[in-house]
Write a protein that holds these residues in place. Structure first.
Motif, PDB file in Angstrom:
ATOM      1  N   GLU A  25      24.875  98.645 -41.765  1.00 32.11           N
ATOM      2  CA  GLU A  25      25.516  97.432 -41.564  1.00 32.11           C
ATOM      3  C   GLU A  25      26.241  98.176 -40.318  1.00 32.11           C
ATOM      4  OE1 GLU A  25      27.075  94.020 -44.150  1.00 32.11           O
ATOM      5  OE2 GLU A  25      27.658  93.554 -42.033  1.00 32.11           O
ATOM      6  N   GLU A  26      27.222  98.579 -40.636  1.00 33.44           N
ATOM      7  CA  GLU A  26      28.485  98.809 -39.922  1.00 33.44           C
ATOM      8  C   GLU A  26      27.564  99.834 -38.819  1.00 33.44           C
ATOM      9  OE1 GLU A  26      32.042  99.887 -42.878  1.00 33.44           O
ATOM     10  OE2 GLU A  26      30.258 101.781 -43.012  1.00 33.44           O
ATOM     11  N   ASN A  83      26.622  97.248 -36.103  1.00 30.95           N
ATOM     12  CA  ASN A  83      27.517  96.529 -35.460  1.00 30.95           C
ATOM     13  C   ASN A  83      28.711  97.482 -35.003  1.00 30.95           C
ATOM     14  OD1 ASN A  83      26.917  93.881 -36.836  1.00 30.95           O
ATOM     15  ND2 ASN A  83      26.999  94.566 -39.134  1.00 30.95           N
ATOM     16  N   MET A  84      28.054  98.643 -34.629  1.00 34.74           N
ATOM     17  CA  MET A  84      29.127  99.729 -34.258  1.00 34.74           C
ATOM     18  C   MET A  84      29.591  99.795 -33.024  1.00 34.74           C
ATOM     19  SD  MET A  84      31.407 102.306 -35.389  1.00 34.74           S
ATOM     20  CE  MET A  84      30.205 101.985 -36.882  1.00 34.74           C
ATOM     21  N   GLU A  85      30.826  99.469 -32.837  1.00 31.86           N
ATOM     22  CA  GLU A  85      30.617  99.605 -30.586  1.00 31.86           C
ATOM     23  C   GLU A  85      30.743 100.510 -30.463  1.00 31.86           C
ATOM     24  OE1 GLU A  85      35.191  97.574 -30.771  1.00 31.86           O
ATOM     25  OE2 GLU A  85      35.042  98.304 -28.496  1.00 31.86           O
ATOM     26  N   PHE A  86      29.455 100.862 -29.489  1.00 29.12           N
ATOM     27  CA  PHE A  86      29.071 101.865 -28.857  1.00 29.12           C
ATOM     28  C   PHE A  86      29.291 101.728 -27.269  1.00 29.12           C
ATOM     29  CE2 PHE A  86      26.037 102.201 -32.497  1.00 29.12           C
ATOM     30  CZ  PHE A  86      25.786 103.367 -33.253  1.00 29.12           C
ATOM     31  N   ASN A 141      22.014  98.384 -25.652  1.00 34.01           N
ATOM     32  CA  ASN A 141      21.787  97.741 -27.074  1.00 34.01           C
ATOM     33  C   ASN A 141      21.284  99.524 -27.405  1.00 34.01           C
ATOM     34  OD1 ASN A 141      21.653  95.699 -28.722  1.00 34.01           O
ATOM     35  ND2 ASN A 141      20.167  94.756 -26.394  1.00 34.01           N
ATOM     36  N   GLU A 142      22.349 100.383 -27.375  1.00 33.69           N
ATOM     37  CA  GLU A 142      22.510 102.011 -28.240  1.00 33.69           C
ATOM     38  C   GLU A 142      21.108 101.679 -28.996  1.00 33.69           C
ATOM     39  OE1 GLU A 142      23.521 104.474 -27.259  1.00 33.69           O
ATOM     40  OE2 GLU A 142      22.443 105.377 -29.510  1.00 33.69           O
ATOM     41  N   SER A 194      22.642 101.820 -32.931  1.00 36.97           N
ATOM     42  CA  SER A 194      22.459 101.031 -33.355  1.00 36.97           C
ATOM     43  C   SER A 194      21.248  99.638 -33.973  1.00 36.97           C
ATOM     44  CB  SER A 194      23.719  99.865 -32.728  1.00 36.97           C
ATOM     45  OG  SER A 194      23.986  99.007 -33.128  1.00 36.97           O
ATOM     46  N   LEU A 195      20.243  99.899 -32.875  1.00 34.55           N
ATOM     47  CA  LEU A 195      19.091  99.041 -33.486  1.00 34.55           C
ATOM     48  C   LEU A 195      17.940  99.678 -34.756  1.00 34.55           C
ATOM     49  CD1 LEU A 195      17.706  98.990 -29.432  1.00 34.55           C
ATOM     50  CD2 LEU A 195      18.596  97.245 -31.735  1.00 34.55           C
ATOM     51  N   GLU A 249      19.302  98.496 -37.481  1.00 35.47           N
ATOM     52  CA  GLU A 249      19.327  97.367 -38.365  1.00 35.47           C
ATOM     53  C   GLU A 249      17.827  97.237 -38.686  1.00 35.47           C
ATOM     54  OE1 GLU A 249      21.339  95.153 -34.870  1.00 35.47           O
ATOM     55  OE2 GLU A 249      19.547  93.807 -34.353  1.00 35.47           O
ATOM     56  N   LEU A 274      18.134  98.061 -42.493  1.00 33.74           N
ATOM     57  CA  LEU A 274      18.511  97.262 -42.513  1.00 33.74           C
ATOM     58  C   LEU A 274      18.010  95.591 -42.980  1.00 33.74           C
ATOM     59  CD1 LEU A 274      22.344  95.411 -40.000  1.00 33.74           C
ATOM     60  CD2 LEU A 274      22.193  96.495 -42.752  1.00 33.74           C
TER      61      LEU A 274
END
Lengths: 446, 446
Positions: free
Chosen positions: A414-415, A418-421, A431-432, A435-436, A439, A442
Motif C-alpha cells: 500500500e505504501e 501511494n508513494m510520492e514518485f 503513473n510510475e 506504484s502500479l 497496486e 494490493l
C-alpha cells in the motif's frame, strides 16, 4: 602497526584506502598475484563489445599511485602461500620464485573467487577462456584477432555470460550460449522475466540453448567444436562463464572458521581469528530476507565490506548488514535489475508470496524516446515487499535501488502504491510503474 | 447515484476513472470549461522546444474515448457557476450561454489553480501569455510565428519558467528570464544547487536577471519592451510563469471550509461537507516533515489524490499521505530533482540540520557517456534524512524517488551510507554518490 591485505580487488583496495582515510600512521601492505591492480572486472565485456576502447582504460590506478597518494605499498605478482596465524606471519613467493616472510598485526583476506571450470573433456584446449582478470580479457581479444575467430560458445547464461555473448556478437562473431538451467539469468530473475531477456538476445542474433550442459569441447590442440546434448557445434573459442568459487585455501591454512559456502565473518568482517579479517568474494554473508548464509560476489558488496573492515581496523565501529544481492546488468539496449527474493527462490524455500506486475514506459507516452519497462514485485503474504525484478530500456538501476531501500525498511504494497514518485514528461510517467505493480499486488492482498 | 466532477485535469479525470474501476454502476459526469481534456500541461514547454512535435500529441484521450471506454460523461466548454450544497445541485453555463442545473449525490471539486499574473502595467497587452492550458501553448506558438518574434521575456524562474525559457531558446528566440528571488528554482533547490542550473542556462545563451521584479510591460497594442529595475529590454512577447493560485471560488460558494492556502480536506480528500470531495491544485495538504499545511501543485499529487477520492467514493477506504513535494524537471541536458526539506526552508523554520554532499558520475569513470551528478542531502541533527536535491545529466528522477522512500521511512545517514546500491559500469559507479553524500554527513554527525 602493520596491516597486510592479501588481494588487490575492490574489497582489498577499499580496505586499504579506508584504513588510510582514518589513520595516517598504520603501515599498509597489499600483496597480489596480479600484475595490474585497481581495474573493474565487470567492465571486461564492455571492452570486448567495443564500447570501452581498450583494456588500459579500465585500469584506474597503478601501485605507484597508491604509494604516492595514499602511502599504501602494493607488492604485485606475488603469491601468499602460507599463513601462520599463531605467530602472525605469512609466507610469500614472488614472480622470480623467491620466498620471503612478513609479519602482520592485522591480516585481511581479500582472496576473491576463482572461476569454476567444469571438469569436462577439452577444458584445457587452446581457445578456452575464463572471464575474471584483465589478463583474461586481453587474452580473449588477442585470440580473436590472431586466430581470426568466427564462432564463439559461451558456457553459462548468468550476467557475465550474457554480457560476454553480446560483446562477442558486437565484435562480429557468431555466438552460441549454453546454459544448464532452463532459463537465462537463473540466479537473478524469475523465468518469466528472463524470457524477455532471452528473446531480446535471440532477436539480436545470439543462439541460446537452455537445460543442457556442455558435454565436451572437441579439438586437437585448440577448440574446434563443442558437444551439447547429441549435437556438435563448430566453435573457434569457448568462454567459460560458469560461476565462481570462493578462494578459501589461505583462510583454511590460517585456521579461520569456514562456513557453509565460504569464510565465516561477523558483522565487523572479522574471521574466527580476531586479528584476521576477510572481505569480498571469499566470505559468506547473511541473506536479508531468509536470514540464511549466502554468497554475494558483487563489486558493490566488496566495496561495502572493505569500508567496514577498514573502519574497524582503524578503530571505528562499523557493521556490514545482511544483503539483498541487488544487481544490475546492461546487455545491448536492455537494462536488467533485481533485488531481494525471486518468486523462484520463495517457492523453493516455501515462503508464501504475492506477486505484483506492471508495464510502462520510461517517459510520458507522448515524449519521444521512451523505452518499455517491465516490473515484477514480490511481496510477503502480509504485503511487505520482498523483491523486485525489472527489465527495461533505461532507468532500471535506480528503481532497483529505490526498491532495495523499500525492502530494507519493510515497506508494504500500500505504501509503494501511494508513494510520492516524481514526474516530468521527459523522465517518467505520471503513473510510475513501481506504484502500479504494487497496486496490482494490493488487489490480490485484499 | 450520480457523481459530478468539476474539472478535467489529472485530478478530476483520475477521480472519474478510479470510481469507474471499482464501480460499474455509478453515473459519472465531468464538467469542464476546457475544450480539450486529458492532456499533460507539464508537456507544454517540450512542445515549444520542439522535442514533442505538436500539441495534438499531448492530448491522450477525447471525451468520446471516456464515454466509450469507461462510460464517463464529459461536458466540455461549460462553466459551473454555483453550488447549492444544501440541495446537492449545481448551476452551469454552456459555451452558448445556456444555463442549466444538475443534481449530484457526490460532488468533486477538481477546479485546479489559475496562473497568478502580477498586477503590473501592460499585463493585458497582446503578446503576454500564461502557461497553463494547451490553448495557452497553441497561442504562444501561433504568436511566435505570426509576429515573427525574436525576443522573449519569461517572468519567473520556477521549473515552468525555466523549461519555457529553454524551449523558446530552442525555437530560436533570444530569451531573458526575470526572477524576483535571488536564485532560480527558489521553491525547489537551495541557492548553491540552483547556481549550477543557472550557469548551465547562461552557457546556453539565456540571460537571467535575479532579485528584481518586472516593473512594467511597455507597448502600444502589443508587447514592445519590458522594464526591469532601471533598465528597459526590448521584447516581442512576455511569458508569465509567476506561479498559480488555487481556484477556490466554487468551494466557497458551496460552503466548504477553506484552510490557510486552499480548500481544506481530510485524509480521504473529503471537504468539510461530507458529500463534497476536493482534489488537485485547489486543495491544501500536509507537509511530511513539518506537519504544516502546504500546497502541492504537481501532476503526481493530483493523480494520487484522484485515486484516493475515487476509491472512497466507490466505498473503498483509502488515505492520502502527507507530502514531500518531490519534483523533477528536465531542462536541456540537465535533470534536476528535489524532495523533502531544503536547507533554505529548514533555516527559515529554525530546524537544525546537517548537510551531506557528493559529486559523481552516472556511469563508471571509464565508461563512455557518463554524466556529472551532484547531490545535496539534508539530515536532521539526529541523522534522519529530511531532503535531497540532485542536479545531473541523467538518472536523477529515480534517485529522488529512492530518497523519497528513505525520507518516508525515516532512514538515517548511516543506513544510506551502507545501503546496497546496485552497480554495473554502464549505469552506475561502484561508489554510489547517494551513499557518498550520506557518508559526508556522517562525518559531521559523529
Amino acid at each position: 602497526m602493520r596491516v597486510v591485505i592479501i588481494g588487490s580487488g575492490a574489497a582489498g583496495l577499499t580496505t586499504a584506502s579506508t584504513i588510510r582515510k582514518y589513520n595516517k600512521d598504520i603501515e599498509i601492505v597489499v600483496i597480489t598475484k596480479e600484475r595490474e591492480i585497481a581495474y573493474s572486472p565487470c567492465a571486461i565485456p564492455y571492452v570486448i563489445e567495443g564500447t570501452i576502447k581498450s583494456f588500459d582504460d579500465i585500469v584506474m590506478h597503478t601501485p605507484a599511485d597508491y604509494k604516492k597518494e595514499r602511502n599504501i605499498d602494493i607488492i604485485t605478482e606475488t603469491a601468499v602461500v602460507d599463513v601462520d596465524s599463531k605467530n602472525n606471519k605469512i609466507k610469500c613467493i614472488d614472480k622470480n620464485g623467491n620466498e620471503f616472510g612478513m609479519d602482520y598485526d592485522y591480516l585481511v583476506l581479500a582472496t576473491g573467487a576463482e572461476p569454476f571450470i567444469p571438469p569436462i573433456e577439452g577444458k584445457d584446449l587452446k581457445g578456452v577462456f575464463k572471464v575474471r582478470s584483465i589478463e583474461d580479457g586481453r587474452n580473449i581479444l588477442k585470440y580473436i584477432e590472431e586466430e581470426k575467430c568466427n564462432k564463439a560458445v559461451v558456457v553459462g547464461a548468468g550476467a557475465i555470460g550474457l554480457e560476454m555473448a553480446y560483446g562477442l556478437k558486437c565484435r562480429g562473431l557468431d555466438v552460441l550460449v549454453v546454459e544448464m538451467a532452463p532459463q537465462v539469468l537463473p540466479r537473478f530473475l524469475d523465468p518469466d522475466m528472463a524470457e524477455r531477456v532471452q528473446k531480446y538476445l535471440e532477436k539480436e542474433g545470439i543462439k541460446i540453448i537452455l537445460s543442457k550442459p556442455l558435454e565436451k569441447i572437441i579439438g586437437e590442440e585448440k577448440v574446434e567444436a563443442v558437444c551439447v546434448g547429441d549435437q556438435v557445434y563448430e566453435a573457434d573459442m569457448v568462454i567459460m562463464a560458469t560461476g565462481v568459487r570462493p578462494n578459501i585455501e589461505l583462510a583454511k591454512k590460517a585456521g579461520c572458521k569456514i562456513g557453509k559456502f565460504a569464510i565465516e565473518v561477523n558483522e565487523k568482517m572479522q574471521t574466527s581469528i580476531p586479528n584476521i579479517y576477510a572481505v569480498g568474494d571469499c566470505v559468506e554473508v547473511v541473506d536479508f530476507i531468509t536470514g540464511e548464509k549466502t554468497l554475494s560476489p558483487f563489486g558493490t558488496t566488496a566495496v561495502r565490506q572493505g569500508k567496514v573492515a577498514g573502519k574497524n581496523i582503524a578503530g571505528i565501529d562499523a557493521k556490514f548488514y545482511p544483503v539483498l544481492n541487488s544487481a544490475v546488468s546492461k546487455i545491448g539496449e536492455l537494462e536488467i535489475g533485481g533485488t531481494g527474493l525471486t518468486a523462484f527462490s520463495a517457492n523453493l524455500k516455501r515462503i508464501p508470496i504475492v506477486i505484483g506486475r506492471a508495464k510502462g514506459l520510461t517517459r510520458a507516452r507522448y515524449y519521444p524516446g521512451g523505452k518499455e519497462i517491465e516490473i515484477k514485485m514480490i511481496f510477503s503474504e502480509n504485503g511487505t515487499v520482498f523483491g523486485c525484478q525489472i527489465v527495461g530500456g533505461e532507468r532500471v538501476a535506480e528503481r532497483i535501488d529505490a526498491m532495495s531501500i523499500a525492502i530494507f525498511k519493510k515497506v508494504n504494497a500500500e505504501e509503494i502504491a501511494n508513494m510520492e514518485f516524481c514526474y516530468a514528461p521527459p523522465v517518467s510517467m505520471v503513473n510510475e510503474p513501481l506504484s502500479l505493480a504494487a497496486e496490482d499486488a494490493l488487489k490480490k492482498l485484499h
